[in-house]
Design a protein around this motif. Structure first.
Motif, PDB file in Angstrom:
ATOM      1  N   GLN B   9      32.556  55.366  44.685  1.00 44.11           N
ATOM      2  CA  GLN B   9      33.958  55.558  45.079  1.00 44.11           C
ATOM      3  C   GLN B   9      34.868  54.506  44.459  1.00 44.11           C
ATOM      4  O   GLN B   9      35.966  54.819  44.001  1.00 44.11           O
ATOM      5  CB  GLN B   9      34.100  55.503  46.609  1.00 44.11           C
ATOM      6  CG  GLN B   9      33.553  56.711  47.339  1.00 44.11           C
ATOM      7  CD  GLN B   9      34.537  57.878  47.351  1.00 44.11           C
ATOM      8  OE1 GLN B   9      35.652  57.775  46.856  1.00 44.11           O
ATOM      9  NE2 GLN B   9      34.103  59.001  47.898  1.00 44.11           N
ATOM     10  N   VAL B  10      34.412  53.259  44.455  1.00 38.82           N
ATOM     11  CA  VAL B  10      35.242  52.189  43.886  1.00 38.82           C
ATOM     12  C   VAL B  10      35.463  52.467  42.398  1.00 38.82           C
ATOM     13  O   VAL B  10      36.575  52.303  41.882  1.00 38.82           O
ATOM     14  CB  VAL B  10      34.599  50.799  44.113  1.00 38.82           C
ATOM     15  CG1 VAL B  10      35.300  49.718  43.299  1.00 38.82           C
ATOM     16  CG2 VAL B  10      34.649  50.439  45.597  1.00 38.82           C
ATOM     17  N   SER B  13      37.905  55.387  41.882  1.00 36.53           N
ATOM     18  CA  SER B  13      39.011  55.230  42.835  1.00 36.53           C
ATOM     19  C   SER B  13      40.184  56.171  42.535  1.00 36.53           C
ATOM     20  O   SER B  13      40.611  56.333  41.403  1.00 36.53           O
ATOM     21  CB  SER B  13      39.485  53.781  42.802  1.00 36.53           C
ATOM     22  OG  SER B  13      40.520  53.608  43.703  1.00 36.53           O
ATOM     23  N   SER B  14      40.667  56.767  43.606  1.00 30.42           N
ATOM     24  CA  SER B  14      41.673  57.840  43.543  1.00 30.42           C
ATOM     25  C   SER B  14      42.702  57.673  42.437  1.00 30.42           C
ATOM     26  O   SER B  14      43.407  56.679  42.357  1.00 30.42           O
ATOM     27  CB  SER B  14      42.385  57.927  44.887  1.00 30.42           C
ATOM     28  OG  SER B  14      43.584  58.657  44.748  1.00 30.42           O
ATOM     29  N   ARG B  17      46.306  57.210  43.817  1.00 32.99           N
ATOM     30  CA  ARG B  17      46.637  55.880  44.296  1.00 32.99           C
ATOM     31  C   ARG B  17      46.747  54.878  43.133  1.00 32.99           C
ATOM     32  O   ARG B  17      47.567  53.973  43.152  1.00 32.99           O
ATOM     33  CB  ARG B  17      45.595  55.396  45.316  1.00 32.99           C
ATOM     34  CG  ARG B  17      45.743  56.054  46.658  1.00 32.99           C
ATOM     35  CD  ARG B  17      46.869  55.402  47.469  1.00 32.99           C
ATOM     36  NE  ARG B  17      47.270  56.259  48.574  1.00 32.99           N
ATOM     37  CZ  ARG B  17      48.186  55.921  49.475  1.00 32.99           C
ATOM     38  NH1 ARG B  17      48.810  54.758  49.399  1.00 32.99           N
ATOM     39  NH2 ARG B  17      48.493  56.747  50.438  1.00 32.99           N
ATOM     40  N   PHE B  20      50.081  55.014  41.853  1.00 37.77           N
ATOM     41  CA  PHE B  20      50.986  54.323  42.761  1.00 37.77           C
ATOM     42  C   PHE B  20      51.077  52.843  42.380  1.00 37.77           C
ATOM     43  O   PHE B  20      52.157  52.260  42.281  1.00 37.77           O
ATOM     44  CB  PHE B  20      50.445  54.490  44.188  1.00 37.77           C
ATOM     45  CG  PHE B  20      51.321  53.953  45.288  1.00 37.77           C
ATOM     46  CD1 PHE B  20      52.596  54.449  45.489  1.00 37.77           C
ATOM     47  CD2 PHE B  20      50.852  52.968  46.141  1.00 37.77           C
ATOM     48  CE1 PHE B  20      53.399  53.970  46.527  1.00 37.77           C
ATOM     49  CE2 PHE B  20      51.640  52.477  47.172  1.00 37.77           C
ATOM     50  CZ  PHE B  20      52.914  52.978  47.368  1.00 37.77           C
ATOM     51  N   GLU B  21      49.918  52.255  42.111  1.00 34.32           N
ATOM     52  CA  GLU B  21      49.882  50.832  41.730  1.00 34.32           C
ATOM     53  C   GLU B  21      50.515  50.639  40.345  1.00 34.32           C
ATOM     54  O   GLU B  21      51.250  49.689  40.115  1.00 34.32           O
ATOM     55  CB  GLU B  21      48.434  50.315  41.748  1.00 34.32           C
ATOM     56  CG  GLU B  21      47.742  50.393  43.108  1.00 34.32           C
ATOM     57  CD  GLU B  21      48.432  49.566  44.205  1.00 34.32           C
ATOM     58  OE1 GLU B  21      49.054  48.532  43.877  1.00 34.32           O
ATOM     59  OE2 GLU B  21      48.374  49.984  45.389  1.00 34.32           O
ATOM     60  N   GLU B 133      41.133  64.958  48.085  1.00 34.07           N
ATOM     61  CA  GLU B 133      40.452  64.237  49.162  1.00 34.07           C
ATOM     62  C   GLU B 133      39.406  65.095  49.868  1.00 34.07           C
ATOM     63  O   GLU B 133      38.503  64.562  50.512  1.00 34.07           O
ATOM     64  CB  GLU B 133      41.471  63.726  50.198  1.00 34.07           C
ATOM     65  CG  GLU B 133      42.453  62.704  49.647  1.00 34.07           C
ATOM     66  CD  GLU B 133      41.802  61.366  49.356  1.00 34.07           C
ATOM     67  OE1 GLU B 133      41.349  61.194  48.191  1.00 34.07           O
ATOM     68  OE2 GLU B 133      41.743  60.516  50.243  1.00 34.07           O
ATOM     69  N   SER B 136      35.872  63.971  49.307  1.00 30.67           N
ATOM     70  CA  SER B 136      35.372  62.837  50.107  1.00 30.67           C
ATOM     71  C   SER B 136      35.133  63.245  51.551  1.00 30.67           C
ATOM     72  O   SER B 136      34.118  62.867  52.150  1.00 30.67           O
ATOM     73  CB  SER B 136      36.369  61.684  50.065  1.00 30.67           C
ATOM     74  OG  SER B 136      36.588  61.263  48.750  1.00 30.67           O
TER      75      SER B 136
END
Lengths: 405, 405
Positions: B9-10, B13-14, B17, B20-21, B133, B136
């Motif tokens: 998952q890391v 990572s989405s 998101r 967003f960063e 999502e 997940s």
């Protein structure tokens, strides 16, 4: 057609919650004022006035646009920074916002950290008596809960047995102090020894073992008792905090995880916990209450209300012949059942309209938990019932450990 | 030392998101007014005034003692009754509080229902493009997500392929309408056919297949378009609702599950979902906002703001030569990438300070999602960039499907 796991859960549905429903049933029959419900840890003390003030300030501030919006899954940066500063001021630590992930209460935080750390069949050690929900939280991620049996002398952890139960599969040790259900605070001496054992075992097995400290009752310590801050004793420390009890906000679901930057794999734990918060469906801790708690970090419920309850109940029970350790924190009393079978004793109590929880729900049969986060009057009115209960048991003489002793 | 699942998952990572960063990084360089962030479904329309009014009413009402306390894990009974009544009034249904479980948003609700229903290796079918999502959420309970490939003509579900993909292991079908990322509303005709297929397959396999309707965008339908209420078409229906978009409260994490009493094993589903809400660590939906939404069931954000955005963006993009279905609901536009590789197109857009999400994140490569829940000005200022983008691609001629066509 529900899942097999949930079929088992439905069958074994939480004893504590079942009590809650039983209380409502009895209240329907006898009137709510004649039922003495000591079964649930639902704070009866109102939140400090600062909480209301903070909500009004935030809601009436026009510049607070976006207060209900999404933010980073870990929570608002300024809120996390304020919490880190508050911890540093209290415990002389050096944390920053990067150590903090805001969570949906401590229950949400524990699920996030178990999701983050546990592989199937990893072991999580806890000390009986313990909060029964740990069983489910660990099982959610296919971990195995390993229970160290209780030390009923003073309810400090049984460290000799603990040492024997650590294996190469041990990934997490979870502690809860002030403790639910005993109210005992794990002493600094206990924490130092426990940390030494963990360091030795890490070396022996070449593993990392995380110490997870579940701290919803940290602020509820009587007589100025100190609750050691675990990151100062052990590097691999993760703290799960909740404002549910310190500010009487259990329904709002607001807390945080603090992950020490001394912890092995710290960066990955932070990243993974952030993602776990998202994919488990929490997404983020409720946004308004993140802002509220940041404004209330120096506030605390009126502990004296619980303290008066504690004194009244403790002195009353002792005078009737019950045996109990005086709680140093939280709002629970863990009393030795006057008959061997704690569940049977709880049933007898029910007949006197007193609702209490058998110790077996906390991995410690032979005891009962009394949650004294209730009105003072409730305790006053219930005490004659407690007196009658132990007298009945003594006069009947059956199963009575007092008569055997 | 994090779990193997979370290591994956890391790494992955989405995408959303991460965008967003990236937006925050670009804003730091170019100034926030010169970065056009269309990457996240974070509503830009303020909550209706009723929300603030409701909060103040509740907080200032002295009789609202206990508003922050625990309640039944399913939520306040009166709140659930009010929601059931509101649904009945709108859709001529006959639900009661016993059909409703308050949840931590729709994400929390979906996790609760998957935990309730899924055994390992049970199959959950969804239709591409779909909210990423779901992968997940299904994996959290060891289910298998089965994806029906997209029908890019009108983005209604591909029912022929759906029929073939249903197996005896199919436990859940999850739909999302108005849809993220396309904005398409699944038509009544689609729902009727889909229900017939499900009933036939249930009979064929002797199984129960639950239809889970993920409905955060129900209230966001333009031009008075109707969104069919699925419990009226299919007995085994469960609805996951959220107030995140209808009241612009995504940070507050408030929604509900509605479980039709026509659904097979209804009683056990309700019991298990109540327990799942607890043991997953949600415990209950945030208490203040349960009370707030109950006071705002007739309120809704100003849809005209999104509608103006929709018209501006849609007409602009079409005039430049982009291809896109006009969204009927939600606040997303799903645009055909002018080059084959959608991720590459998003990188090109980034260089013009435009942040959009590749369709592959929704199981539909070759498209990009533009979230238009942003200021009108942002769209105005970004349109020249979109124009330049497609012109660059056309003039370069590489990979261009427009030139190939």
């Amino acid at each position: 057609m529900i899942s097999k796991n949930m079929q088992v859960q439905v069958q074994n549905s939480s004893v504590i919650r079942a009590m809650f429903e039983e209380g409502k049933r009895l209240a329907g029959i006898h009137g709510v004022e004649n039922v003495f419900d000591f079964s649930l840890g639902n704070p009866n003390v109102e939140p400090p006035e600062d909480v209301k003030k903070a909500i009004l300030e935030i809601i009436n501030d026009d510049s607070s646009m976006g207060v209900h919006a999404y933010m980073n899954n870990s929570g608002y940066e300024d809120v996390r920074a304020a919490i880190a500063k508050s911890i540093n001021d209290k415990f002389s630590t050096t944390f920053t916002q990067n150590n903090i992930i805001m969570t949906v209460g401590a229950a949400g935080g524990l699920n996030v950290i178990f999701k983050t750390l546990l592989n199937p069949r990893d072991e999580v050690i806890t000390f009986a008596p313990f909060f029964g929900e740990y069983r489910s939280y660990v099982k959610n991620y296919e971990g195995e809960l390993v229970v160290v049996s209780p030390n009923t002398i003073d309810f400090q952890p049984n460290l000799a047995e603990f040492k024997e139960k650590i294996t190469p599969k041990t990934k997490v040790v979870i502690v809860n102090s002030p403790n639910n259900p005993t109210g005992v605070i794990y002493s600094e001496e206990t924490i130092i020894k426990l940390s030494e054992i963990l360091r030795d075992k890490q070396k022996e097995f070449g593993t990392d073992i995380y110490l997870v400290s579940d701290e919803p009752y940290r602020e509820l310590a009587y007589d100025h008792a100190e609750v050691p801050y675990l990151s100062k004793y052990y590097a691999n420390t993760i703290i799960g905090y909740s404002f549910s009890k310190s500010l009487s906000l259990p329904g709002e679901r607001i807390g945080y995880l603090l992950i020490s930057d001394q912890a092995a794999d710290y960066e990955n734990i932070i990243s993974a916990a952030n993602i776990a918060n998202r994919i488990l469906g929490f997404v983020n801790a409720p946004s308004l209450f993140q802002r509220v708690v940041a404004k209330c970090l120096d506030a605390k419920v009126d502990l004296e209300v619980y303290n008066r309850n504690r004194e009244l109940l403790y002195n009353g029970l002792l005078s009737y012949g019950y045996q109990c350790i005086k709680p140093e924190g939280a709002f629970y009393m863990f009393v030795k059942s006057p008959i061997e079978n704690d569940a049977e004793f709880c049933s007898l109590a029910n007949k006197k309209n007193i609702l209490i929880v058998p110790g077996r729900a906390f991995g410690c049969p032979g005891y009962v938990r009394i949650a004294y986060c209730v009105a003072y009057k409730t305790i006053e009115k219930a005490l004659p019932g407690f007196k009658a209960l132990i007298e009945d048991v003594k006069s009947e003489g059956i199963h009575s450990q007092f008569l055997k002793a």
